[in-house]
Design a protein around this motif. Structure first.
Motif, PDB file in Angstrom:
ATOM      1  N   GLN A 152     -24.341 -19.747 -21.536  1.00  0.00           N
ATOM      2  CA  GLN A 152     -24.971 -19.495 -20.235  1.00  0.00           C
ATOM      3  C   GLN A 152     -25.902 -20.661 -19.878  1.00  0.00           C
ATOM      4  O   GLN A 152     -25.901 -21.145 -18.760  1.00  0.00           O
ATOM      5  CB  GLN A 152     -25.778 -18.192 -20.297  1.00  0.00           C
ATOM      6  N   GLU A 153     -26.661 -21.105 -20.879  1.00  0.00           N
ATOM      7  CA  GLU A 153     -27.616 -22.190 -20.670  1.00  0.00           C
ATOM      8  C   GLU A 153     -26.892 -23.484 -20.310  1.00  0.00           C
ATOM      9  O   GLU A 153     -27.337 -24.254 -19.470  1.00  0.00           O
ATOM     10  CB  GLU A 153     -28.368 -22.376 -21.979  1.00  0.00           C
ATOM     11  N   LYS A 154     -25.744 -23.727 -20.974  1.00  0.00           N
ATOM     12  CA  LYS A 154     -25.031 -25.000 -20.810  1.00  0.00           C
ATOM     13  C   LYS A 154     -24.022 -24.951 -19.674  1.00  0.00           C
ATOM     14  O   LYS A 154     -23.486 -25.990 -19.293  1.00  0.00           O
ATOM     15  CB  LYS A 154     -24.286 -25.344 -22.096  1.00  0.00           C
ATOM     16  N   GLY A 155     -23.687 -23.747 -19.185  1.00  0.00           N
ATOM     17  CA  GLY A 155     -22.687 -23.658 -18.133  1.00  0.00           C
ATOM     18  C   GLY A 155     -21.266 -23.804 -18.645  1.00  0.00           C
ATOM     19  O   GLY A 155     -20.436 -24.469 -18.035  1.00  0.00           O
ATOM     20  N   ILE A 156     -21.005 -23.209 -19.800  1.00  0.00           N
ATOM     21  CA  ILE A 156     -19.675 -23.264 -20.428  1.00  0.00           C
ATOM     22  C   ILE A 156     -19.163 -21.825 -20.508  1.00  0.00           C
ATOM     23  O   ILE A 156     -19.924 -20.912 -20.828  1.00  0.00           O
ATOM     24  CB  ILE A 156     -19.790 -23.853 -21.850  1.00  0.00           C
ATOM     25  N   ILE A 157     -17.875 -21.620 -20.220  1.00  0.00           N
ATOM     26  CA  ILE A 157     -17.324 -20.269 -20.313  1.00  0.00           C
ATOM     27  C   ILE A 157     -17.233 -19.852 -21.775  1.00  0.00           C
ATOM     28  O   ILE A 157     -16.789 -20.642 -22.621  1.00  0.00           O
ATOM     29  CB  ILE A 157     -15.908 -20.212 -19.683  1.00  0.00           C
ATOM     30  N   TYR A 158     -17.663 -18.637 -22.066  1.00  0.00           N
ATOM     31  CA  TYR A 158     -17.596 -18.112 -23.429  1.00  0.00           C
ATOM     32  C   TYR A 158     -16.679 -16.896 -23.461  1.00  0.00           C
ATOM     33  O   TYR A 158     -16.981 -15.871 -22.855  1.00  0.00           O
ATOM     34  CB  TYR A 158     -18.993 -17.735 -23.932  1.00  0.00           C
ATOM     35  N   MET A 159     -15.547 -17.007 -24.142  1.00  0.00           N
ATOM     36  CA  MET A 159     -14.624 -15.887 -24.281  1.00  0.00           C
ATOM     37  C   MET A 159     -14.855 -15.284 -25.667  1.00  0.00           C
ATOM     38  O   MET A 159     -14.369 -15.817 -26.674  1.00  0.00           O
ATOM     39  CB  MET A 159     -13.166 -16.351 -24.133  1.00  0.00           C
ATOM     40  N   ALA A 160     -15.606 -14.184 -25.711  1.00  0.00           N
ATOM     41  CA  ALA A 160     -16.023 -13.607 -26.980  1.00  0.00           C
ATOM     42  C   ALA A 160     -14.821 -13.141 -27.795  1.00  0.00           C
ATOM     43  O   ALA A 160     -13.834 -12.663 -27.240  1.00  0.00           O
ATOM     44  CB  ALA A 160     -16.973 -12.456 -26.730  1.00  0.00           C
ATOM     45  N   LYS A 171     -27.120  -4.968 -22.602  1.00  0.00           N
ATOM     46  CA  LYS A 171     -28.452  -5.566 -22.489  1.00  0.00           C
ATOM     47  C   LYS A 171     -28.408  -7.099 -22.477  1.00  0.00           C
ATOM     48  O   LYS A 171     -29.174  -7.735 -21.768  1.00  0.00           O
ATOM     49  CB  LYS A 171     -29.263  -5.054 -23.688  1.00  0.00           C
ATOM     50  N   ASP A 172     -27.520  -7.706 -23.249  1.00  0.00           N
ATOM     51  CA  ASP A 172     -27.491  -9.167 -23.382  1.00  0.00           C
ATOM     52  C   ASP A 172     -26.324  -9.808 -22.641  1.00  0.00           C
ATOM     53  O   ASP A 172     -25.908 -10.920 -22.973  1.00  0.00           O
ATOM     54  CB  ASP A 172     -27.414  -9.554 -24.869  1.00  0.00           C
ATOM     55  N   LYS A 173     -25.758  -9.135 -21.666  1.00  0.00           N
ATOM     56  CA  LYS A 173     -24.588  -9.706 -20.976  1.00  0.00           C
ATOM     57  C   LYS A 173     -24.981 -10.979 -20.232  1.00  0.00           C
ATOM     58  O   LYS A 173     -26.135 -11.159 -19.837  1.00  0.00           O
ATOM     59  CB  LYS A 173     -23.995  -8.682 -20.017  1.00  0.00           C
ATOM     60  N   LYS A 174     -23.997 -11.858 -20.062  1.00  0.00           N
ATOM     61  CA  LYS A 174     -24.239 -13.130 -19.398  1.00  0.00           C
ATOM     62  C   LYS A 174     -23.107 -13.422 -18.430  1.00  0.00           C
ATOM     63  O   LYS A 174     -21.967 -13.029 -18.658  1.00  0.00           O
ATOM     64  CB  LYS A 174     -24.304 -14.266 -20.432  1.00  0.00           C
ATOM     65  N   ARG A 175     -23.440 -14.154 -17.356  1.00  0.00           N
ATOM     66  CA  ARG A 175     -22.430 -14.479 -16.348  1.00  0.00           C
ATOM     67  C   ARG A 175     -21.281 -15.292 -16.946  1.00  0.00           C
ATOM     68  O   ARG A 175     -20.130 -15.140 -16.557  1.00  0.00           O
ATOM     69  CB  ARG A 175     -23.098 -15.259 -15.207  1.00  0.00           C
ATOM     70  N   PHE A 176     -21.589 -16.164 -17.912  1.00  0.00           N
ATOM     71  CA  PHE A 176     -20.558 -17.038 -18.466  1.00  0.00           C
ATOM     72  C   PHE A 176     -19.817 -16.395 -19.642  1.00  0.00           C
ATOM     73  O   PHE A 176     -18.916 -16.986 -20.196  1.00  0.00           O
ATOM     74  CB  PHE A 176     -21.185 -18.369 -18.907  1.00  0.00           C
ATOM     75  N   GLY A 177     -20.231 -15.187 -20.056  1.00  0.00           N
ATOM     76  CA  GLY A 177     -19.624 -14.560 -21.220  1.00  0.00           C
ATOM     77  C   GLY A 177     -18.664 -13.441 -20.828  1.00  0.00           C
ATOM     78  O   GLY A 177     -18.953 -12.653 -19.931  1.00  0.00           O
ATOM     79  N   PHE A 178     -17.515 -13.370 -21.496  1.00  0.00           N
ATOM     80  CA  PHE A 178     -16.508 -12.351 -21.214  1.00  0.00           C
ATOM     81  C   PHE A 178     -16.039 -11.718 -22.514  1.00  0.00           C
ATOM     82  O   PHE A 178     -15.844 -12.412 -23.502  1.00  0.00           O
ATOM     83  CB  PHE A 178     -15.304 -12.972 -20.498  1.00  0.00           C
TER      84      PHE A 178
END
Lengths: 449, 381
Positions: A152-160, A171-178
């Motif tokens: 999220q901080e770096k602007g990189i997509i994270y596919m968990a 609680k810890d969801k992020k726009r860049f995390g899926f």
């Protein structure tokens, strides 16, 4: 000591300043150009780099090894090698085996040691040095949440990868995390009725819980689900991750008055604790006039393999099982089995699906630009990746699909025939209001790269 | 102005050191290590190691629990970010203060014994801190999940001065947020300050006193010195260095995990110091860089990289060679490190610095008659 012959302080300061100017500022000037791109790590050549972070050591190392197999298989299929796996069965037809947006897929791998700090370090290296445009992986929610925040901080997509904690998309969801994998809350919904039918409404549960975000939320969800049945819960006991020996935690269980042991453990921890519980003879005991039972709410083939006989007849939930009868699952199992000589586990399926989903989102968006990829993934409806019709919900980036209640097979027909699906919780039944977990997605832009 | 004065030799060392540190983005380029995250770790671990060396190198007291102070520093810094401000200065200030207090308490109790008993006591205290952070104090430390920033943190000072930004903030200095490379330069400047302080300590009468304690504490006591205040001071200073390193870790990446406090982390700084050269100024820094490089670069090699490396050999030779070699990289990097450590300890007991000195005396211009390494071998040990 204070003899400064030949060195005046002013001279040293001047020299030092010149040094700082020469060495300190100039790299900033050079790198300005390198960073002045449209977005972080935009692929410029004819390849696109994906970063895969997996637990190759630590309590979840078995899972990490299978995850790595799945990632490599997905890259092969995206580049048009092999039989294509689930690409032909995937409802979106954008993937043609020509890489992503015409660029060949290359990858970097790294170990997260099943530790948040180490996972984040590895992910940082992939972003800062290797130019990864997407990070995927993790088998521990602690690691996934740490990496997701970094992305999220770096602007990189994270596919968990495999992360089952409610917090990852709560609680810890992020726009860049899926997250494609299901969560503990859905496990509770799927497993509750099964436990009620099998063990009755009048039970006392004892929880042993891995002491981090996943254990905490699974414990909470399982307590909620079983107390709704009428069960009672004794005060839960927290155990460290990678404890190895659980006997000190298991000893008090039989004298506590509990007649069900819920093991909120995963990976080697789950294997060790259930095997040791078996060695204690727990499942042959009678407590409160009932047979003592063990429940493993999140279970994988790899754990079932490790636990051997101890897993037989034990209930749990899974994201996917290789013996599901749909075309996609068959195609994936065939492709995976041909390459590695063993069926894929649930972590392999979810990791493989995540890479395909990312590639497809880029194709549909027509760009690697994260904000466009995020839009393509949010509220996306798809099918043909092994779980039936699935929705990537936009409000919390959680996938909604069928959840399977499984049971350790009593009489396995072959060494891989370890779990059987006993019930399927429909997509509708496991859908919940995102507001119950709170949290905020944050913006789809990032300042730093 | 003798406060800032250095001997000519020290000044030269400092100047060379400064150039080497500040030029890292250039000379690390061919080694594949010139990316901000790793360079930051290089300089921060160096601070940790030179701080550890003040205690171990000068007084000979081997602490096996220094990671506790590092962890305390990290947690304090992250809490300073969460509660007060994203500015680096208060984070460093509180981290150094709190870790100094921890060091005072632990040092006061542990320094009642020396030798192996002291080491075991520090290990025990560190393990206590680790377990507290892992399971007991989870509301403060968030345990295994690690302490992170959230969007809803109060950040009282920041929110009073400016409206809340969208998204997670990153650490800043006087309102300027660090980018990766700026974060590195900030840490590098802190390292230079820390190095300068260490040089001053090494050259001071206080440093001489600590060396005397290492050489023969009983003799010191007989001559009428009370050694404990000196060792305690060294312990606290060294704990504060560790806290400073912990704070910098949090500044470059605002996350604090419990594994930072684990005994393996304490062991790592011992390895760094011994590998580089105990009691020397530069040695611990080199040891720290060496280990960090291995941990980050070697561990990232996977089998395909090894195969590519040996591809110049014919396939029937390359495959078995690559198979064996791949066990020593990737997850197996610690195997390589262990092997190197054994080699260094057996053949170069004074660490890499002794190797440098030996090579130096081979090509010596003046032919140093007695190497400083030999001078350190005290009969009383």
């Amino acid at each position: 000591m204070t003899n400064l012959k030949g060195f005046s302080r002013r001279g040293v300061l001047k020299g030092g300043l010149a040094g700082i100017l020469a060495t300190g500022v100039s790299p900033l000037i050079f790198s300005k150009g390198a960073y002045a791109q449209e977005f972080c790590n935009a692929p410029t050549g004819d390849t696109v780099t994906l970063g895969f972070v997996m637990p190759l050591t630590g309590a979840y190392a078995d899972e990490g090894a299978d995850q790595q197999r799945a990632f490599l298989l997905a890259v092969e299929h995206l580049n048009g090698e092999g039989d294509g796996g689930m690409i032909p069965t995937f409802s979106s037809k954008t993937l043609t085996g020509g890489g992503i947006l015409g660029k060949k897929v290359v990858y970097v791998t790294g170990d997260d040691q099943t530790k948040p700090d180490a996972g984040r370090d590895t992910a940082r290296r992939m972003i800062e040095r290797d130019g990864a445009v997407m990070i995927s992986g993790a088998s521990s929610s602690g690691v996934a949440i740490a990496e997701q925040a970094l992305c999220q901080e770096k602007g990189i997509i994270y596919m968990a990868g495999l992360t089952h904690s409610n917090d990852t998309t709560g609680k810890d969801k992020k726009r860049f995390g899926f997250r494609h994998f299901f969560n503990a809350y859905q496990s509770g919904i799927a497993l509750g009725p099964i436990l009620g039918d099998a063990y009755g409404k009048d039970r006392v549960a004892y929880h042993l819980t891995a002491d981090y975000t996943w254990g905490w939320t699974q414990e909470e969800s399982m307590i909620a689900a079983t107390e709704a049945l009428g069960w009672k819960t004794l005060p839960p006991v927290r155990t460290p991750v990678n404890a190895g020996d659980f006997s000190q935690y298991l000893t008090p269980v039989l004298n506590s008055g509990a007649d069900v042991l819920v093991l909120n453990h995963y990976g080697f921890d789950g294997v060790n604790s259930i095997t040791q519980a078996m060695q204690f003879g727990m499942r042959d005991k009678q407590v409160n006039g009932k047979d003592f039972q063990i429940v493993l709410p999140l279970v994988s083939d790899l754990m079932a393999k490790g636990a051997g006989e101890a897993i037989r007849g034990v209930y749990g939930t899974a994201n996917w099982d290789w013996q599901l009868g749909d075309e996609a699952s068959k195609a994936f199992t065939k492709s995976f089995g041909a390459k590695y000589g063993q069926p894929p586990s649930q972590i392999a399926q979810t990791s493989y699906a995540q890479v395909l989903l990312y590639a497809d989102a880029c194709e549909r968006a027509g760009t690697f630009l994260p904000s466009a990829v995020i839009k393509a993934l949010e509220d996306y409806e798809f099918d043909g990746l092994g779980n039936g019709p699935t929705t990537y919900r936009g409000s919390d980036h959680q996938c909604f699909k069928e959840v399977y209640a499984v049971k350790g097979k009593d009489a396995p027909a072959n060494p891989f025939d370890l779990l059987e699906v006993v019930a399927t919780a429909s997509k509708e039944s496991v859908t919940y209001d995102p507001a119950i977990f709170g949290g905020e997605l944050g913006p789809d832009t990032a300042a730093a790269c | 102005m003798t406060l800032f004065a250095l001997s000519r030799r020290d000044l030269a060392v400092f100047a060379v050191f400064a150039v080497v540190v500040l030029a890292m983005p250039f000379w690390l380029q061919p080694l594949g290590a010139a990316y901000p995250a790793l360079m930051q770790k290089f300089v921060i671990s160096a601070i940790f190691a030179i701080g550890f060396n003040i205690l171990f190198g000068l007084t000979g007291y081997l602490s096996f629990g220094h990671a506790a102070f590092l962890g305390v520093g990290s947690y304090t810094a992250v809490w300073s970010f969460k509660l007060l401000t994203m500015d680096a200065i208060p984070a460093i200030f509180f981290a150094v203060l709190v870790s100094g207090l921890f060091a005072l308490v632990i040092g006061y109790l542990s320094l009642r014994r020396s030798g192996i008993y002291f080491s075991i006591l520090t290990l025990a205290f560190a393990q206590m801190c680790y377990n507290l952070a892992y399971s007991v104090l989870t509301p403060i430390t968030n345990g295994e999940t690690s302490l992170q920033l959230t969007l809803s943190d109060p950040r009282l000072i920041d929110t009073a001065l400016a409206p809340r930004p969208a998204g997670l903030p990153s650490a800043s200095l006087f309102g300027h947020s660090f980018s990766g490379l700026e974060g590195f330069y900030f840490c590098a400047v802190v390292l230079l300050i820390a190095f300068f302080v260490t040089q001053k300590i090494f050259a001071s009468p206080f440093g001489m006193m600590l060396r005397a304690i290492k050489s023969n504490q009983t003799r010191m006591t007989y001559t009428g010195f009370n050694t404990r205040p000196y060792t305690l001071t060294a312990f606290v200073i060294s704990g504060m260095f560790a806290g400073l390193a912990g704070a910098l870790f949090a500044i470059t990446d605002p996350l604090a995990g419990t594994e930072r406090m684990q005994w393996t982390a304490s062991g790592e700084v011992v390895l760094m110091t011994i590998l580089g050269g105990v009691g020397t100024l530069i040695g611990p820094v080199i040891g720290a860089w060496f280990i960090e490089y291995f941990e980050n670069i070697f561990s990232a090699f996977n089998e395909s990289v090894v195969h590519a490396f040996f591809s110049f050999l014919p396939a029937e030779i390359a495959d078995p060679v690559a198979l064996v070699a791949s066990k020593f990289v990737g997850e197996g990097w610690q195997l390589t490190l262990g092997l190197l450590f054994v080699l260094v300890v057996v053949f170069l007991p004074g660490g890499i610095m002794e190797g440098v000195r030996r090579i130096g005396s081979l090509f010596g211009r003046r032919g140093t008659p007695v190497s400083p390494g030999a001078a350190r071998a005290q009969p009383a040990e």
